[in-house]
Design an enzyme around this catalytic site. Structure first.
Site, PDB file in Angstrom:
ATOM      1  N   GLY A 353      41.606  40.447  40.079  1.00 33.06           N
ATOM      2  CA  GLY A 353      40.925  39.848  41.232  1.00 33.06           C
ATOM      3  C   GLY A 353      40.981  40.587  42.546  1.00 33.06           C
ATOM      4  O   GLY A 353      39.970  41.105  43.011  1.00 33.06           O
ATOM      5  N   GLY A 376      41.632  37.565  34.695  1.00 37.03           N
ATOM      6  CA  GLY A 376      42.671  37.066  33.789  1.00 37.03           C
ATOM      7  C   GLY A 376      42.681  37.792  32.454  1.00 37.03           C
ATOM      8  O   GLY A 376      43.740  38.133  31.923  1.00 37.03           O
TER       9      GLY A 376
END
Ligand code: AMP
Length: 395
Positions: A353, A376
């Site tokens: 991210g 993720g």
């Protein structure tokens, strides 16, 4: 590993799991089309073969049917990005969906409504998988962003296509680039792990110690290492209960011949704010009441040198609070060094991210070799886990 390139989709329906979980603003308009763009190659391949695309995705975390999470809001954006008008059907299974698929012609696209409007998507329900499987001849998984979730559309459904299943080009490319760092890397290999906390990155660090020659540790998490070694860190971010772990990582690194690079100086501030007073201090002698929010100039020089001498680079996590301009210099300097190394032929992979956000913010996306689209999922691959969405395809 089979991809869409191993199939001819002429007159066939590709049932493609895409990751169109895109951000929407208050007016429910798409604010970042990266994920739609990322699925384009796979969709075009099917259409150019003379086939049809049925696209399925989730959007957000709806609780049952919630209008604001309808994929209807993104249909126009999908048409615009793909360059082909996308049709939409207001359910992802059942009669309405089946009729819409039956009416679809070669060269056309149909977007199904949000998979998560049915709670069965997350519970692994076989009936739901079977219903979905009726909507295509060949199952394609191109949703890297959800490959770490064992949901119906990413795993269970694959059982209904024993022969006719394959990876989309995005997912295949993500796997290939991450494996290029983890398995087929050219030495010296450097990983840069930054971000706020040691606790969220510990499994990654432990997994990559076997694969890298250099490990640069920056960001808030560096202070736990500095304090564990007896340094004074003032009010900097620290996880006291992870000090032992930090020392054990340093020991493991030594045993494995991995050179760890921690910051030697920091930009310290008297408050976590853009109006804070700042000064540069040695990393292990930070004044009482001050906190380190960015790497200092000496550190930036050292980190850049390590990066410029590497042949493979993995970057996850900023080395400072880059969201505030005053504390962004370290992350910018690091990004620029990676860009320069890449220009000189080094392979660089950026993922997770906040480093992706930093790369975009500082216009470096085109100057690194590969920017991963899945936060993720990428982190779990770096942790050494086999992702359910990938495993289901290889069964
Ligand atoms: P992560 O999600 O763990 O990768 O952490 C990213 C966040 O770490 C970003 O929002 C940064 O602002 C934050 N961060 C980086 N360096 C520091 C620091 N020295 N102190 C506090 N937060 C930091």
């Amino acid at each position: 590993m089979k991809t869409v390139n191993d199939f001819n989709f002429d007159n066939k329906i590709a049932l493609i799991r895409v990751d169109f979980n895109v951000p929407l603003n208050e007016d429910l308009e798409v604010t970042d089309k990266t994920r739609i763009k990322a699925a384009k190659k796979t969709i075009i391949k099917v259409l150019e073969d003379g086939g049809r695309c049925v696209l399925m995705s989730h959007l957000g975390r709806p609780n049952g049917v919630e209008e604001k999470f309808s994929l209807q809001h993104i249909v126009n954006k999908v048409s615009e990005v793909i360059g082909v008008k996308a049709n939409f059907v207001e359910d992802c299974v059942g009669e309405k969906a089946e009729v819409a698929v039956a009416e679809l012609k070669n060269g056309e696209i149909l977007l199904l409504e949000n998979l998560r409007f049915h709670k069965e998507e997350k519970t692994g329900d076989k009936t739901f998988a079977e219903q979905l499987s009726k909507l295509g001849d060949i199952y394609v998984n191109d949703a890297f962003g959800t490959a770490h979730r064992a949901h119906v559309s990413t795993t269970v459904i694959a059982d209904y296509f024993p022969e006719n299943k394959c990876f989309g080009l995005l997912l295949a490319s993500e796997i290939e680039h991450i494996e290029k760092v983890l398995k087929h890397s050219e030495k010296p290999v450097t990983a840069i792990i930054g971000g706020a906390k040691v606790s969220s990155k510990i499994t990654i660090i432990e997994n990559i110690l076997d694969k890298v020659d250099h490990l640069i540790i920056g960001g808030g998490m560096a202070f736990t290492f500095i304090k564990a070694q007896g340094g004074k860190i003032g009010n900097s971010l620290v996880e006291d209960d992870k000090q032992e772990l930090a020392l054990s990582i340093l020991k493991q690194a030594k045993e494995k011949n991995v050179k760890i690079h921690l910051p030697v100086d920091a930009i310290v501030a008297d408050a976590f704010s853009e109006d804070a007073n700042t000064k540069t201090e040695a990393i292990n002698a930070i004044s009482e009441g001050w906190m380190g929010l960015d790497t200092g100039p000496e550190t930036n020089k050292i980190f850049a040198e390590v990066i410029l001498n590497s042949k493979t680079i993995l970057w996850n996590g900023p080395v400072g609070v880059f969201e505030i301009e005053k504390f962004a210099k370290g992350t910018i300097s690091l990004g620029n060094a990676i860009a320069e190394a890449t220009e000189n032929g080094t392979f660089s992979l950026v993922g997770g991210g906040d480093s992706v956000a930093a790369v975009k913010q500082f216009n470096l996306s085109d100057k690194v070799s590969y920017v991963s689209t899945g936060g993720g999922a990428m982190l779990e691959m770096l942790e050494g886990k086999t992702l359910p969405g990938i495993e289901a395809m290889l069964k």
